[in-house]
Design a protein around this motif. Structure first.
Motif, PDB file in Angstrom:
ATOM      1  N   TYR A   1      -1.826  -4.327   3.146  1.00 48.82           N
ATOM      2  CA  TYR A   1      -0.436  -4.527   3.552  1.00 48.82           C
ATOM      3  C   TYR A   1      -0.296  -4.421   5.068  1.00 48.82           C
ATOM      4  CZ  TYR A   1       0.130  -3.591  -1.399  1.00 48.82           C
ATOM      5  OH  TYR A   1       0.017  -3.629  -2.759  1.00 48.82           O
TER       6      TYR A   1
ATOM      7  N   GLN B   1       5.898  -2.197   1.587  1.00 44.04           N
ATOM      8  CA  GLN B   1       6.509  -2.935   2.693  1.00 44.04           C
ATOM      9  C   GLN B   1       6.463  -2.043   3.936  1.00 44.04           C
ATOM     10  OE1 GLN B   1       8.454  -2.607  -0.388  1.00 44.04           O
ATOM     11  NE2 GLN B   1       7.243  -4.380  -1.028  1.00 44.04           N
TER      12      GLN B   1
ATOM     13  N   GLN C   1       3.111  -2.764  -4.494  1.00 43.37           N
ATOM     14  CA  GLN C   1       3.538  -3.366  -3.238  1.00 43.37           C
ATOM     15  C   GLN C   1       4.009  -2.293  -2.269  1.00 43.37           C
ATOM     16  OE1 GLN C   1       3.720  -6.418  -1.951  1.00 43.37           O
ATOM     17  NE2 GLN C   1       2.902  -7.576  -3.662  1.00 43.37           N
TER      18      GLN C   1
END
Length: 129
Positions: A118, A3, A1
């Motif tokens: 993302y 961000q 992941q």
């Protein structure tokens, strides 16, 4: 992941400048190609600029060439978009996006929003005439 958080959008007069930042957290920022896109209501998200994971390959949309500069600092996990000579037609929400290290990004894939894994939440840039 990964961000992503964009910042430093705002309101500026035509001819003015802004420098957008996109701070990344999570997995290794340095392993991602990074791009800026922009979108206005009712239109598709469009590619603005892209920079390869190592910073050695840079691409711009024709509409911003000579006015915008993309850069990255992998030590700070941040990508930047320096914008000068802003025009009212640059008004949009600006998004940064991350694409996994992939040789196909160097081709047409970098222009396609759906190929990016993302996204940040976006930052508004408004250029008044």
């Amino acid at each position: 992941q990964v961000q992503l958080v964009e910042s430093w959008g705002g309101l500026v007069q035509a001819g003015g400048s802004l420098r957008l930042s996109c701070a990344a957290s999570g997995r290794s920022f340095g392993s991602y190609h990074m791009s800026w896109f922009r979108q206005v209501p009712g239109k598709e998200r469009e590619f603005v600029a892209g920079i390869s994971w190592g910073g050695d390959s840079i691409y711009y949309a024709d509409s911003v060439k000579g006015r915008f500069t993309i850069s990255r600092d992998n030590a700070k996990s941040t990508v930047y978009l320096q914008m000068i000579s802003l025009k009212p037609e640059d008004t949009a929400i600006y998004y940064c996006a991350a694409h996994a290290q992939d040789i196909r990004w160097y081709g047409s894939r970098k222009y396609r929003p759906d190929e990016y894994s993302y996204w940040g939440q976006g930052t508004q840039v408004t250029v008044s005439s």
